[in-house]
Design an enzyme around this catalytic site. Sequence first.
Site, PDB file in Angstrom:
ATOM      1  N   GLU A   3      19.695  -2.411 -11.722  1.00 22.09           N
ATOM      2  CA  GLU A   3      19.225  -2.835 -10.403  1.00 22.09           C
ATOM      3  C   GLU A   3      17.978  -3.678 -10.634  1.00 22.09           C
ATOM      4  OE1 GLU A   3      19.510  -0.187  -7.125  1.00 22.09           O
ATOM      5  OE2 GLU A   3      17.693  -0.955  -6.182  1.00 22.09           O
ATOM      6  N   ARG A  12      11.436  12.363  -5.088  1.00 23.78           N
ATOM      7  CA  ARG A  12      10.266  12.141  -5.955  1.00 23.78           C
ATOM      8  C   ARG A  12       9.717  13.462  -6.443  1.00 23.78           C
ATOM      9  NH1 ARG A  12       7.945   6.641  -5.122  1.00 23.78           N
ATOM     10  NH2 ARG A  12       6.322   7.381  -6.484  1.00 23.78           N
ATOM     11  N   GLY A  69      15.760  -0.082   2.283  1.00 21.68           N
ATOM     12  CA  GLY A  69      15.340   1.045   3.098  1.00 21.68           C
ATOM     13  C   GLY A  69      14.205   0.764   4.050  1.00 21.68           C
ATOM     14  N   HIS A  70      13.022   0.511   3.513  1.00 18.28           N
ATOM     15  CA  HIS A  70      11.808   0.492   4.339  1.00 18.28           C
ATOM     16  C   HIS A  70      11.899  -0.484   5.506  1.00 18.28           C
ATOM     17  CE1 HIS A  70       7.581  -0.491   5.305  1.00 18.28           C
ATOM     18  NE2 HIS A  70       7.412   0.806   5.116  1.00 18.28           N
ATOM     19  N   HIS A 101      14.463  -3.684  -3.331  1.00 14.29           N
ATOM     20  CA  HIS A 101      13.058  -3.336  -3.121  1.00 14.29           C
ATOM     21  C   HIS A 101      12.379  -4.375  -2.238  1.00 14.29           C
ATOM     22  CE1 HIS A 101       9.150  -1.511  -3.533  1.00 14.29           C
ATOM     23  NE2 HIS A 101       9.802  -0.458  -3.977  1.00 14.29           N
ATOM     24  N   GLY A 102      11.941  -3.897  -1.086  1.00 15.38           N
ATOM     25  CA  GLY A 102      11.149  -4.725  -0.186  1.00 15.38           C
ATOM     26  C   GLY A 102      11.942  -5.723   0.647  1.00 15.38           C
ATOM     27  N   GLU A 114      18.069   8.169  -6.545  1.00 10.19           N
ATOM     28  CA  GLU A 114      17.040   7.552  -7.382  1.00 10.19           C
ATOM     29  C   GLU A 114      16.198   8.664  -7.978  1.00 10.19           C
ATOM     30  OE1 GLU A 114      16.557   3.504  -4.708  1.00 10.19           O
ATOM     31  OE2 GLU A 114      14.917   4.946  -4.796  1.00 10.19           O
ATOM     32  N   ASN A 168      18.780   3.055   2.217  1.00 13.23           N
ATOM     33  CA  ASN A 168      17.854   4.078   1.730  1.00 13.23           C
ATOM     34  C   ASN A 168      17.181   4.745   2.941  1.00 13.23           C
ATOM     35  OD1 ASN A 168      15.330   5.244   0.963  1.00 13.23           O
ATOM     36  ND2 ASN A 168      15.491   4.227  -1.007  1.00 13.23           N
ATOM     37  N   ARG A 174       4.721  15.413  10.282  1.00 13.95           N
ATOM     38  CA  ARG A 174       4.458  16.527  11.186  1.00 13.95           C
ATOM     39  C   ARG A 174       4.906  17.873  10.639  1.00 13.95           C
ATOM     40  NH1 ARG A 174       2.995  15.452  16.631  1.00 13.95           N
ATOM     41  NH2 ARG A 174       1.320  13.974  16.296  1.00 13.95           N
ATOM     42  N   THR A 200       4.704   3.156  -3.560  1.00 10.58           N
ATOM     43  CA  THR A 200       6.152   3.021  -3.706  1.00 10.58           C
ATOM     44  C   THR A 200       6.403   2.679  -5.162  1.00 10.58           C
ATOM     45  OG1 THR A 200       8.124   1.836  -2.945  1.00 10.58           O
ATOM     46  CG2 THR A 200       6.077   0.577  -2.971  1.00 10.58           C
ATOM     47  N   THR A 201       7.655   2.423  -5.522  1.00 10.60           N
ATOM     48  CA  THR A 201       7.941   2.151  -6.929  1.00 10.60           C
ATOM     49  C   THR A 201       7.416   0.771  -7.284  1.00 10.60           C
ATOM     50  OG1 THR A 201       9.922   3.461  -6.598  1.00 10.60           O
ATOM     51  CG2 THR A 201       9.777   2.229  -8.648  1.00 10.60           C
ATOM     52  N   ARG A 235       7.422  13.695  -1.539  1.00 14.21           N
ATOM     53  CA  ARG A 235       6.674  13.143  -0.400  1.00 14.21           C
ATOM     54  C   ARG A 235       7.584  12.719   0.747  1.00 14.21           C
ATOM     55  NH1 ARG A 235       4.378   7.637  -3.010  1.00 14.21           N
ATOM     56  NH2 ARG A 235       3.699   9.146  -4.546  1.00 14.21           N
ATOM     57  N   HIS A 236       8.841  12.412   0.446  1.00 12.33           N
ATOM     58  CA  HIS A 236       9.770  12.127   1.562  1.00 12.33           C
ATOM     59  C   HIS A 236      11.007  13.031   1.460  1.00 12.33           C
ATOM     60  CE1 HIS A 236      10.989   9.162  -1.425  1.00 12.33           C
ATOM     61  NE2 HIS A 236      10.014   8.327  -1.139  1.00 12.33           N
ATOM     62  N   ASP A 269      14.908   7.287   2.853  1.00  7.05           N
ATOM     63  CA  ASP A 269      13.697   8.038   2.492  1.00  7.05           C
ATOM     64  C   ASP A 269      12.659   8.103   3.617  1.00  7.05           C
ATOM     65  OD1 ASP A 269      14.743   8.315  -0.044  1.00  7.05           O
ATOM     66  OD2 ASP A 269      13.429   6.804  -0.964  1.00  7.05           O
ATOM     67  N   HIS A 270      12.496   6.959   4.312  1.00  5.39           N
ATOM     68  CA  HIS A 270      11.343   6.912   5.216  1.00  5.39           C
ATOM     69  C   HIS A 270      11.582   7.582   6.562  1.00  5.39           C
ATOM     70  CE1 HIS A 270       9.070   5.184   2.149  1.00  5.39           C
ATOM     71  NE2 HIS A 270       9.927   4.206   1.975  1.00  5.39           N
ATOM     72  N   HIS A 306      15.685   8.960  -2.714  1.00  6.64           N
ATOM     73  CA  HIS A 306      14.809   9.090  -3.882  1.00  6.64           C
ATOM     74  C   HIS A 306      14.082  10.426  -3.767  1.00  6.64           C
ATOM     75  CE1 HIS A 306      11.332   7.091  -6.385  1.00  6.64           C
ATOM     76  NE2 HIS A 306      11.795   8.186  -6.945  1.00  6.64           N
TER      77      HIS A 306
END
Length: 248
Positions: free
Chosen positions: A153, A47, A218-219, A196-197, A72, A9, A20, A102-103, A51-52, A11-12, A45
């Site tokens: 999932e 959203r 991802g994160h 997730h996580g 997602e 993932n 920026r 986050t979700t 936001r990302h 996203d981040h 994802h």
Amino acid sequence: MERIRLGVNIDHVATIRNARGGDHPDPARAAKLAEAAGADGITIHLREDRRHIRDADLSAVRKAVDLPINLEMAATDEMLGIALDYQPHAACIVPEKREERTTEGGLDVARLHNQVAPFVTRLRDAKIRVSLFIEPSKVQVAVAEALGAPVVELHTGRFVELVNAGDTEGAKRELENIQEAAADGHERGLEIHAGHGLTYETVRPVARIAAVRELNIGHFIMGEALFDGLETAVKRMRREIDDARGEA
Ligand code: PXP
């Protein structure tokens, strides 16, 4: 046991870019690097608040990689329209609240059955592989099956939180919930994913679950990439998954 696919993932990367407001760092470049490092898929994802990942990233990521893309999305008409237009390999329906970081928690398909059903149908009709992001519970798995989703999932966020909090007993119980939901879903003929996580440490017990076919992470990978580089972080995650699977 079958090999587990790793969906990375990205996203981040977009989160840092958006801090920026410019074009750097570029999530499509990250997708390309993840592909070169052995990712089996790219997860993004989009959203509601962008936001990302932003709309323009969708085509940029598609151009950058040959990998299957997992989009997602919340169960909204706007996202359905975008998904039908974009035609990702897969769409994972997730709950989305504007104020969450986050979700938080899976999609409560037992409660939202009637709301989610038309989204599953429309995406399936468009030949997009639908997955439902749910809490690891047999009730949620049963409703996901009744909705006709081919994939679930399982949300691993709570398990990771309990491990990180040092709650060994709680983490053990939550891992059992994931194991039972995975086995139950597999018996019902669903394909089982999880995510997730997840970290290098917490991915291992999840990767040992026989029914799990795909992990979306991802994160943590992006955080580690700041220190070691994206290629190293993806390869290390891949190794943790394969090693744990080999030990099971
Ligand atoms: N799976 C789903 C359905 C998600 O919503 C997310 C977060 O976007 C992930 C996996 C990946 O979670 P993380 O970024 O914490 O690894």
